[in-house]
Design a protein around this motif. Structure first.
Motif, PDB file in Angstrom:
ATOM      1  N   TRP A 133       0.841  -1.210   0.000  1.00 46.08           N
ATOM      2  CA  TRP A 133       0.000   0.000   0.000  1.00 46.08           C
ATOM      3  C   TRP A 133       0.870   1.253   0.000  1.00 46.08           C
ATOM      4  N   ALA A 134       1.888   1.269   0.844  1.00 44.86           N
ATOM      5  CA  ALA A 134       2.785   2.425   0.891  1.00 44.86           C
ATOM      6  C   ALA A 134       3.581   2.573  -0.395  1.00 44.86           C
ATOM      7  N   ASP A 135       3.901   1.454  -1.036  1.00 45.46           N
ATOM      8  CA  ASP A 135       4.711   1.477  -2.255  1.00 45.46           C
ATOM      9  C   ASP A 135       3.919   1.918  -3.474  1.00 45.46           C
ATOM     10  N   THR A 148      -2.982  -7.807  12.705  1.00 49.43           N
ATOM     11  CA  THR A 148      -1.673  -7.712  12.073  1.00 49.43           C
ATOM     12  C   THR A 148      -0.950  -6.495  12.601  1.00 49.43           C
ATOM     13  N   ALA A 149       0.267  -6.278  12.120  1.00 51.21           N
ATOM     14  CA  ALA A 149       1.091  -5.156  12.545  1.00 51.21           C
ATOM     15  C   ALA A 149       2.023  -4.783  11.409  1.00 51.21           C
ATOM     16  N   LEU A 150       2.665  -3.628  11.551  1.00 49.40           N
ATOM     17  CA  LEU A 150       3.754  -3.244  10.651  1.00 49.40           C
ATOM     18  C   LEU A 150       4.918  -2.809  11.540  1.00 49.40           C
ATOM     19  N   ALA A 225      13.146  -3.544   9.040  1.00 44.75           N
ATOM     20  CA  ALA A 225      12.741  -2.499   9.983  1.00 44.75           C
ATOM     21  C   ALA A 225      12.785  -1.118   9.343  1.00 44.75           C
ATOM     22  N   GLU A 226      13.867  -0.795   8.647  1.00 45.75           N
ATOM     23  CA  GLU A 226      13.966   0.526   8.018  1.00 45.75           C
ATOM     24  C   GLU A 226      12.937   0.669   6.903  1.00 45.75           C
ATOM     25  N   GLU A 227      12.719  -0.390   6.134  1.00 48.42           N
ATOM     26  CA  GLU A 227      11.702  -0.341   5.077  1.00 48.42           C
ATOM     27  C   GLU A 227      10.310  -0.117   5.680  1.00 48.42           C
ATOM     28  N   ASN A 228      10.052  -0.712   6.843  1.00 48.35           N
ATOM     29  CA  ASN A 228       8.765  -0.491   7.496  1.00 48.35           C
ATOM     30  C   ASN A 228       8.647   0.934   8.030  1.00 48.35           C
ATOM     31  N   ARG A 229       9.750   1.491   8.542  1.00 55.70           N
ATOM     32  CA  ARG A 229       9.709   2.891   8.972  1.00 55.70           C
ATOM     33  C   ARG A 229       9.406   3.800   7.795  1.00 55.70           C
ATOM     34  N   ALA A 230      10.027   3.500   6.647  1.00 58.77           N
ATOM     35  CA  ALA A 230       9.758   4.295   5.438  1.00 58.77           C
ATOM     36  C   ALA A 230       8.295   4.151   5.017  1.00 58.77           C
ATOM     37  N   ALA A 231       7.755   2.926   5.136  1.00 61.63           N
ATOM     38  CA  ALA A 231       6.348   2.725   4.790  1.00 61.63           C
ATOM     39  C   ALA A 231       5.445   3.539   5.711  1.00 61.63           C
ATOM     40  N   TRP A 232       5.746   3.549   6.999  1.00 62.13           N
ATOM     41  CA  TRP A 232       4.947   4.338   7.929  1.00 62.13           C
ATOM     42  C   TRP A 232       4.990   5.829   7.588  1.00 62.13           C
ATOM     43  N   ARG A 233       6.149   6.310   7.150  1.00 59.61           N
ATOM     44  CA  ARG A 233       6.238   7.726   6.786  1.00 59.61           C
ATOM     45  C   ARG A 233       5.288   8.054   5.642  1.00 59.61           C
ATOM     46  N   VAL A 234       5.127   7.128   4.709  1.00 57.04           N
ATOM     47  CA  VAL A 234       4.168   7.325   3.615  1.00 57.04           C
ATOM     48  C   VAL A 234       2.744   7.191   4.136  1.00 57.04           C
ATOM     49  N   VAL A 259      -2.725   1.386  17.282  1.00 53.89           N
ATOM     50  CA  VAL A 259      -1.634   2.033  16.528  1.00 53.89           C
ATOM     51  C   VAL A 259      -2.144   2.511  15.177  1.00 53.89           C
ATOM     52  N   PHE A 260      -2.883   1.660  14.488  1.00 55.99           N
ATOM     53  CA  PHE A 260      -3.416   2.042  13.180  1.00 55.99           C
ATOM     54  C   PHE A 260      -4.471   3.138  13.310  1.00 55.99           C
ATOM     55  N   GLN A 261      -5.289   3.050  14.331  1.00 56.23           N
ATOM     56  CA  GLN A 261      -6.315   4.073  14.533  1.00 56.23           C
ATOM     57  C   GLN A 261      -5.693   5.443  14.795  1.00 56.23           C
ATOM     58  N   GLU A 262      -4.555   5.456  15.468  1.00 56.46           N
ATOM     59  CA  GLU A 262      -3.903   6.715  15.812  1.00 56.46           C
ATOM     60  C   GLU A 262      -3.011   7.246  14.693  1.00 56.46           C
ATOM     61  N   GLN A 263      -2.385   6.360  13.930  1.00 58.47           N
ATOM     62  CA  GLN A 263      -1.358   6.769  12.974  1.00 58.47           C
ATOM     63  C   GLN A 263      -1.851   6.931  11.540  1.00 58.47           C
ATOM     64  N   CYS A 264      -2.996   6.350  11.194  1.00 60.51           N
ATOM     65  CA  CYS A 264      -3.495   6.409   9.817  1.00 60.51           C
ATOM     66  C   CYS A 264      -4.553   7.505   9.700  1.00 60.51           C
ATOM     67  N   PRO A 265      -4.308   8.549   8.909  1.00 65.53           N
ATOM     68  CA  PRO A 265      -5.311   9.615   8.784  1.00 65.53           C
ATOM     69  C   PRO A 265      -6.682   9.102   8.365  1.00 65.53           C
ATOM     70  N   GLY A 266      -6.715   8.102   7.493  1.00 70.82           N
ATOM     71  CA  GLY A 266      -7.985   7.588   6.995  1.00 70.82           C
ATOM     72  C   GLY A 266      -8.743   6.735   7.988  1.00 70.82           C
ATOM     73  N   ALA A 267      -8.155   6.503   9.169  1.00 73.72           N
ATOM     74  CA  ALA A 267      -8.843   5.732  10.197  1.00 73.72           C
ATOM     75  C   ALA A 267      -9.778   6.589  11.045  1.00 73.72           C
ATOM     76  N   ALA A 268      -9.617   7.899  10.941  1.00 69.69           N
ATOM     77  CA  ALA A 268     -10.426   8.797  11.771  1.00 69.69           C
ATOM     78  C   ALA A 268     -11.904   8.654  11.439  1.00 69.69           C
ATOM     79  N   GLY A 269     -12.725   8.483  12.464  1.00 72.46           N
ATOM     80  CA  GLY A 269     -14.161   8.423  12.291  1.00 72.46           C
ATOM     81  C   GLY A 269     -14.703   7.105  11.785  1.00 72.46           C
ATOM     82  N   GLN A 270     -13.857   6.108  11.581  1.00 74.14           N
ATOM     83  CA  GLN A 270     -14.331   4.814  11.094  1.00 74.14           C
ATOM     84  C   GLN A 270     -14.855   3.971  12.259  1.00 74.14           C
ATOM     85  N   PRO A 271     -15.825   3.087  11.987  1.00 75.45           N
ATOM     86  CA  PRO A 271     -16.398   2.247  13.046  1.00 75.45           C
ATOM     87  C   PRO A 271     -15.534   1.010  13.314  1.00 75.45           C
TER      88      PRO A 271
END
Length: 302
Positions: A133-135, A148-150, A225-234, A259-271
C-alpha cells in the motif's frame, strides 16, 4: 533456487472449498521463476478485494468470506503466499526474506493490474500488504487491517509473540492445522485441520512457515525495519480509508489496532471493531461478519 511443489492430489476434496485454482509466474530473484496460486472469484469487472493471508495458513482461510463478497458483487483475489498453499515453496529457509515476499506479492498485483483495491490483510498479509500500500498507494481504495502489525523494531511485540516465535523454532513437528486450530475460538473440524496441513506433505515443505516468525523485525536494525519505517512515513500522509477489525481473543496482536487508529489519517471516524469470540485467525471464527463488515465499508467509502 530449489523449490518444491505440493502434489495436486493433496488439494482434492477439501472441506468447504469449491474454488477453481489460478496461477501466474513471478521472478524468483535468482534468474528463475516461481508459480503462485490465487483464487479469483466474483465479477471480473468489479474492483477487487485483495485478501492476504499470513502464517501458517493459505487462501483456504478465506473460504467463508469469499462467497458472501462475490454474491454482493465484489471480485475477490486471494493469493497463496510463496511457500504456502498451492504456491511454490523455496526449500531453503534462507531463500525466504521479508523483501522477497513483498516483491513476490507485489508482482501479483502488477501482473493482474489490480486497481481500486480493497485490501483485507491479516497476520503476515499485513506485514506484506501494508508495505505494498505504501509502495503503490494509487492502486488501493481502502484498507481493512485485521490482527496484524507493521513493526519497526522500536516497540516490543509482547510476550505472546515471543512464545509463538520460540515455539515455531523448537517444536519437532510443525503442524499447521493444529496451530490454526489453537488460534481460533470456535475451533476447527478434523477435516479443516487436514486442509491446513494439505500444502505440507512433510517437514521439507515447511521452510516458509518455519522461517516467517524470524523475519518479523524485533529490533530497529533488523532486516525490514527501516523499510517499514519508510512505509509508515508514507502511510501517515495517506487519506485512504482504514478500518481495523481485530479478534478480541487474540493475545498476540492485542492492542495493535490502536496504533493504526492513531497513525493512519484515513482511520479517523471509522467504526473500528473488536470482534467478540474471535481469535488470531478471525476469518475462521467470524467469516460471515467480516465479509459483511467489508461490504459495508466499501459502500460507505465509495
Amino acid at each position: 533456487m530449489k523449490t518444491l511443489r505440493t502434489p495436486e492430489d493433496r488439494f482434492r476434496d477439501l472441506a468447504d472449498f469449491p474454488f477453481a485454482p489460478n496461477y501466474l509466474q513471478v521472478d524468483d530473484s535468482e534468474s528463475g521463476s516461481l508459480r503462485i496460486h490465487y483464487l479469483d472469484e466474483g465479477p471480473a469487472q468489479a474492483a477487487p478485494v485483495l485478501a492476504l493471508h499470513g502464517e501458517p495458513t493459505w487462501c483456504y482461510l478465506y473460504r467463508h468470506m469469499i462467497p458472501r463478497l462475490a454474491t454482493a458483487g465484489h471480485r475477490v483475489i486471494a493469493p497463496d503466499l510463496v511457500g504456502f498453499g498451492r504456491s511454490d515453496k523455496p526449500a531453503r529457509r534462507e531463500d525466504h526474506t521479508y523483501a522477497r515476499h513483498v516483491a513476490w506479492t507485489g508482482a501479483v498485483i502488477r501482473q493482474l493490474d489490480l486497481t481500486g483495491i480493497t485490501l483485507f490483510c491479516q497476520d503476515w498479509g499485513g506485514l506484506i500488504g501494508l508495505r505494498l500500500w505504501a509502495d503503490m498507494p494509487e492502486r488501493f481504495a481502502r484498507i481493512v487491517v485485521a490482527n496484524t502489525a507493521l513493526p519497526t523494531g522500536e516497540q516490543p511485540l509482547g510476550e505472546a509473540f515471543g512464545k509463538w516465535r520460540d515455539y515455531s523454532q523448537t517444536v519437532p513437528e510443525f503442524r499447521a492445522g493444529r496451530i490454526v486450530h489453537g488460534g481460533t475460538v470456535s475451533k476447527l473440524t478434523e477435516d479443516e485441520v487436514a486442509a491446513y496441513d494439505a500444502p505440507f506433505p512433510d517437514e521439507s515443505y515447511k521452510a516458509g512457515p518455519r522461517q516467517m516468525p524470524l523475519l518479523v523485525p524485533m529490533s530497529p536494525g533488523d532486516p525490514g525495519a527501516e523499510e517499514n519505517r519508510a512505509a509508515w512515513r508514507v502511510i501517515r500522509t495517506l487519506d485512504t480509508p482504514v478500518l481495523t477489525a481485530f479478534g478480541e481473543a487474540d493475545q498476540v496482536m492485542a492492542g495493535i489496532d490502536a496504533v493504526f487508529q492513531e497513525q493512519c489519517p484515513g482511520a479517523a471516524g471509522q467504526p473500528h471493531r473488536l470482534i467478540p469470540a474471535a481469535g488470531h485467525f478471525l476469518q475462521e471464527d467470524a467469516g460471515d461478519a467480516l465479509a459483511d463488515l467489508v461490504i459495508d465499508f466499501i459502500v460507505r467509502t465509495r
